[in-house]
Design a protein around this motif. Structure first.
Motif, PDB file in Angstrom:
ATOM      1  N   ALA A   1      41.817  70.686  66.575  1.00 13.98           N
ATOM      2  CA  ALA A   1      41.375  71.818  65.726  1.00 13.98           C
ATOM      3  C   ALA A   1      40.371  71.565  64.620  1.00 13.98           C
ATOM      4  O   ALA A   1      39.629  72.240  64.067  1.00 13.98           O
ATOM      5  CB  ALA A   1      42.618  72.382  65.002  1.00 13.98           C
ATOM      6  N   GLY A   2      40.309  70.095  64.312  1.00 10.10           N
ATOM      7  CA  GLY A   2      39.408  69.586  63.313  1.00 10.10           C
ATOM      8  C   GLY A   2      40.023  68.797  62.065  1.00 10.10           C
ATOM      9  O   GLY A   2      39.439  68.537  61.044  1.00 10.10           O
ATOM     10  N   LYS A   3      41.455  68.702  62.112  1.00  7.20           N
ATOM     11  CA  LYS A   3      42.196  67.971  61.069  1.00  7.20           C
ATOM     12  C   LYS A   3      41.612  66.509  60.964  1.00  7.20           C
ATOM     13  O   LYS A   3      41.376  66.298  59.543  1.00  7.20           O
ATOM     14  CB  LYS A   3      43.561  68.022  61.293  1.00  7.20           C
ATOM     15  CG  LYS A   3      44.126  69.469  61.403  1.00  7.20           C
ATOM     16  CD  LYS A   3      45.781  69.451  61.368  1.00  7.20           C
ATOM     17  CE  LYS A   3      46.492  68.323  62.390  1.00  7.20           C
ATOM     18  NZ  LYS A   3      45.971  68.963  63.793  1.00  7.20           N
ATOM     19  N   SER A   4      41.680  65.917  61.807  1.00 10.41           N
ATOM     20  CA  SER A   4      41.060  64.595  61.843  1.00 10.41           C
ATOM     21  C   SER A   4      39.797  64.350  61.424  1.00 10.41           C
ATOM     22  O   SER A   4      39.431  63.332  60.731  1.00 10.41           O
ATOM     23  CB  SER A   4      41.261  63.998  63.148  1.00 10.41           C
ATOM     24  OG  SER A   4      42.573  63.600  63.863  1.00 10.41           O
ATOM     25  N   THR A   5      38.908  65.232  61.942  1.00 17.21           N
ATOM     26  CA  THR A   5      37.530  65.278  61.410  1.00 17.21           C
ATOM     27  C   THR A   5      37.451  65.379  59.686  1.00 17.21           C
ATOM     28  O   THR A   5      36.641  64.805  59.205  1.00 17.21           O
ATOM     29  CB  THR A   5      36.556  66.412  62.005  1.00 17.21           C
ATOM     30  OG1 THR A   5      36.520  66.214  63.557  1.00 17.21           O
ATOM     31  CG2 THR A   5      35.252  66.409  61.498  1.00 17.21           C
ATOM     32  N   ILE A   6      38.068  66.313  59.179  1.00 19.82           N
ATOM     33  CA  ILE A   6      38.169  66.521  57.852  1.00 19.82           C
ATOM     34  C   ILE A   6      38.702  65.335  57.115  1.00 19.82           C
ATOM     35  O   ILE A   6      37.941  64.730  56.303  1.00 19.82           O
ATOM     36  CB  ILE A   6      39.206  67.636  57.527  1.00 19.82           C
ATOM     37  CG1 ILE A   6      38.570  69.027  57.702  1.00 19.82           C
ATOM     38  CG2 ILE A   6      39.681  67.453  55.763  1.00 19.82           C
ATOM     39  CD1 ILE A   6      39.432  70.167  57.580  1.00 19.82           C
ATOM     40  N   VAL A   7      39.800  64.550  57.558  1.00 18.79           N
ATOM     41  CA  VAL A   7      40.306  63.198  57.274  1.00 18.79           C
ATOM     42  C   VAL A   7      39.092  62.377  57.298  1.00 18.79           C
ATOM     43  O   VAL A   7      38.982  61.570  56.214  1.00 18.79           O
ATOM     44  CB  VAL A   7      41.493  62.722  57.883  1.00 18.79           C
ATOM     45  CG1 VAL A   7      41.882  61.233  57.475  1.00 18.79           C
ATOM     46  CG2 VAL A   7      42.736  63.672  57.969  1.00 18.79           C
ATOM     47  N   LYS A   8      38.500  62.090  58.194  1.00 16.81           N
ATOM     48  CA  LYS A   8      37.352  61.187  58.301  1.00 16.81           C
ATOM     49  C   LYS A   8      35.823  61.368  57.326  1.00 16.81           C
ATOM     50  O   LYS A   8      35.594  60.405  56.821  1.00 16.81           O
ATOM     51  CB  LYS A   8      36.916  60.876  59.947  1.00 16.81           C
ATOM     52  CG  LYS A   8      37.799  60.437  60.823  1.00 16.81           C
ATOM     53  CD  LYS A   8      37.372  60.555  62.256  1.00 16.81           C
ATOM     54  CE  LYS A   8      38.427  59.906  63.216  1.00 16.81           C
ATOM     55  NZ  LYS A   8      37.919  60.319  64.687  1.00 16.81           N
ATOM     56  N   LEU A   9      36.041  62.630  57.277  1.00 13.88           N
ATOM     57  CA  LEU A   9      34.973  62.953  56.299  1.00 13.88           C
ATOM     58  C   LEU A   9      35.378  62.533  54.882  1.00 13.88           C
ATOM     59  O   LEU A   9      34.369  61.951  54.165  1.00 13.88           O
ATOM     60  CB  LEU A   9      34.454  64.290  56.366  1.00 13.88           C
ATOM     61  CG  LEU A   9      33.997  64.783  57.535  1.00 13.88           C
ATOM     62  CD1 LEU A   9      33.958  66.473  57.694  1.00 13.88           C
ATOM     63  CD2 LEU A   9      32.361  64.597  57.493  1.00 13.88           C
ATOM     64  N   LEU A  10      36.904  62.822  54.684  1.00 20.55           N
ATOM     65  CA  LEU A  10      36.912  62.382  53.221  1.00 20.55           C
ATOM     66  C   LEU A  10      36.965  60.742  52.843  1.00 20.55           C
ATOM     67  O   LEU A  10      36.817  60.379  52.061  1.00 20.55           O
ATOM     68  CB  LEU A  10      38.412  62.859  52.853  1.00 20.55           C
ATOM     69  CG  LEU A  10      38.535  64.430  52.700  1.00 20.55           C
ATOM     70  CD1 LEU A  10      40.070  64.899  52.653  1.00 20.55           C
ATOM     71  CD2 LEU A  10      38.046  64.718  51.390  1.00 20.55           C
ATOM     72  N   LEU A  11      37.145  60.163  54.166  1.00 24.64           N
ATOM     73  CA  LEU A  11      37.264  58.773  53.972  1.00 24.64           C
ATOM     74  C   LEU A  11      35.677  58.090  54.057  1.00 24.64           C
ATOM     75  O   LEU A  11      35.732  56.864  54.078  1.00 24.64           O
ATOM     76  CB  LEU A  11      38.106  57.952  55.274  1.00 24.64           C
ATOM     77  CG  LEU A  11      39.617  58.346  54.815  1.00 24.64           C
ATOM     78  CD1 LEU A  11      40.363  57.698  56.144  1.00 24.64           C
ATOM     79  CD2 LEU A  11      40.093  57.853  53.490  1.00 24.64           C
ATOM     80  N   LYS A  12      34.777  59.012  54.414  1.00 28.07           N
ATOM     81  CA  LYS A  12      33.437  58.492  54.406  1.00 28.07           C
ATOM     82  C   LYS A  12      33.368  57.902  55.699  1.00 28.07           C
ATOM     83  O   LYS A  12      32.476  56.968  55.848  1.00 28.07           O
ATOM     84  CB  LYS A  12      32.851  57.848  53.241  1.00 28.07           C
ATOM     85  CG  LYS A  12      31.322  57.471  53.328  1.00 28.07           C
ATOM     86  CD  LYS A  12      30.611  58.629  53.212  1.00 28.07           C
ATOM     87  CE  LYS A  12      29.117  58.333  53.033  1.00 28.07           C
ATOM     88  NZ  LYS A  12      28.252  59.433  53.091  1.00 28.07           N
ATOM     89  N   GLU A  13      34.196  58.044  56.722  1.00 31.17           N
ATOM     90  CA  GLU A  13      33.884  57.283  57.905  1.00 31.17           C
ATOM     91  C   GLU A  13      32.611  57.983  58.894  1.00 31.17           C
ATOM     92  O   GLU A  13      32.324  57.257  59.708  1.00 31.17           O
ATOM     93  CB  GLU A  13      35.087  57.354  58.918  1.00 31.17           C
ATOM     94  CG  GLU A  13      36.318  56.298  58.354  1.00 31.17           C
ATOM     95  CD  GLU A  13      37.594  56.519  59.160  1.00 31.17           C
ATOM     96  OE1 GLU A  13      37.712  57.257  60.125  1.00 31.17           O
ATOM     97  OE2 GLU A  13      38.701  55.792  58.802  1.00 31.17           O
ATOM     98  N   ILE A  14      32.679  59.048  58.594  1.00 37.19           N
ATOM     99  CA  ILE A  14      31.441  59.954  59.319  1.00 37.19           C
ATOM    100  C   ILE A  14      30.887  60.716  58.285  1.00 37.19           C
ATOM    101  O   ILE A  14      31.510  61.165  57.162  1.00 37.19           O
ATOM    102  CB  ILE A  14      32.214  60.908  60.324  1.00 37.19           C
ATOM    103  CG1 ILE A  14      32.990  61.991  59.799  1.00 37.19           C
ATOM    104  CG2 ILE A  14      32.512  59.761  61.743  1.00 37.19           C
ATOM    105  CD1 ILE A  14      33.518  62.960  60.950  1.00 37.19           C
ATOM    106  N   ASP A  15      29.699  61.326  58.339  1.00 33.67           N
ATOM    107  CA  ASP A  15      28.939  62.476  57.747  1.00 33.67           C
ATOM    108  C   ASP A  15      29.203  63.788  58.210  1.00 33.67           C
ATOM    109  O   ASP A  15      29.084  63.781  59.408  1.00 33.67           O
ATOM    110  CB  ASP A  15      27.676  61.864  57.264  1.00 33.67           C
ATOM    111  CG  ASP A  15      27.492  60.500  56.439  1.00 33.67           C
ATOM    112  OD1 ASP A  15      28.521  60.339  55.480  1.00 33.67           O
ATOM    113  OD2 ASP A  15      26.892  59.653  56.828  1.00 33.67           O
ATOM    114  N   PRO A  16      28.998  64.648  57.414  1.00 32.96           N
ATOM    115  CA  PRO A  16      28.762  66.104  58.027  1.00 32.96           C
ATOM    116  C   PRO A  16      27.585  66.201  58.358  1.00 32.96           C
ATOM    117  O   PRO A  16      26.418  65.524  58.201  1.00 32.96           O
ATOM    118  CB  PRO A  16      29.063  67.030  56.621  1.00 32.96           C
ATOM    119  CG  PRO A  16      28.572  66.121  55.508  1.00 32.96           C
ATOM    120  CD  PRO A  16      28.936  64.809  56.016  1.00 32.96           C
TER     121      PRO A  16
END
Length: 239
Positions: A39-54
């Motif tokens: 659904a996108g939960k893990s993407t939100i977590v990765k964005l918060l950890l700065k593992e990925i960028d929007p």
């Protein structure tokens, strides 16, 4: 405390994980992030950890604007966030004490402060008597308690827990959630990504539901249930 402003994320393979997410989490809140797998939960977590960028939009955590954060400052930013994973991620060759101690050592904390803070957080999570044990000598619930102690030992303003009860039995899951609630009551902002419907429904915290990369519900004192896009299709077919 946390702001997602018109955030979208498209991965290099073309998958659109998030679409125009707008979300604000105030200091001291306890928020459940729910939704089906993908659904996108893990993407939100990765964005918060700065593992990925929007791909688009802006993310602000405290005084940090993540989309403008230089690479050299990322480690310092992450030190201000506590993170707890489903699979614990403890260092197998270090004792309980050493696992928590290591989290402080990498920040350059003085030895005097470490000797005071580590026993304190181990006592807080009920593991003072296990300080000399190694991870393989602990139950799953005890390992998760060590992970929690490690996550809060540096007094983070934000604690992110990604499926923290996913590998635990129901009774142990409740113990972990009670610890997270206690940590929140001490002033730490807590975001929990979870599939644990019974826990979410019973705790009645703020619930943000994600479906197909979009926020479909944001409810204070909410419950897990929400109408997914799959359910909407089924209803349309029945009509």
């Amino acid at each position: 405390m946390v702001k997602f402003i018109n955030v979208s994320k498209r991965y290099p393979n073309g998958v659109l994980a998030l679409t125009n997410i707008n979300l604000t989490i105030e200091k001291g809140e306890f928020v459940f992030l729910v939704g089906s797998s993908g659904a996108g939960k893990s993407t939100i977590v990765k964005l918060l950890l700065k593992e990925i960028d929007p791909t688009e939009g802006e993310i602000i955590v405290g005084e940090y604007k993540l989309t403008q954060l230089p690479k050299r400052e990322i480690p310092y930013y992450r030190r201000k966030i506590g993170i707890v994973f489903q699979d614990f991620r403890l260092l197998p060759n270090k004792t309980v004490y050493e696992n928590v101690e290591f989290a402080m050592q990498i920040t350059g904390a003085p030895a005097k402060i470490i000797r005071r803070q580590v026993p304190y957080v181990l006592s807080l999570v009920g593991l003072a008597h296990k300080a000399k044990c190694y991870p393989h000598e602990l139950s799953g619930g005890e390992q998760q308690r060590v992970a929690l102690a490690r996550a809060i030992v540096n007094k983070p303003s934000l604690l992110v827990a990604d499926e923290p009860t996913g590998n635990l039995d129901p009774d142990t899951s409740w113990e972990i959630m009670k610890l997270l609630e206690d940590i929140n009551k001490r002033g730490t902002t807590v975001l929990v990504a979870t599939h644990a419907k019974e826990i979410v429904d019973s705790m009645r915290k703020r619930v943000v539901a994600i479906d197909c990369g979009r926020i479909v519900k944001d409810q204070p004192k909410g419950v897990y249930s929400y109408e997914s896009s799959d359910n909407q299709v089924l209803l349309q077919r029945r009509v």
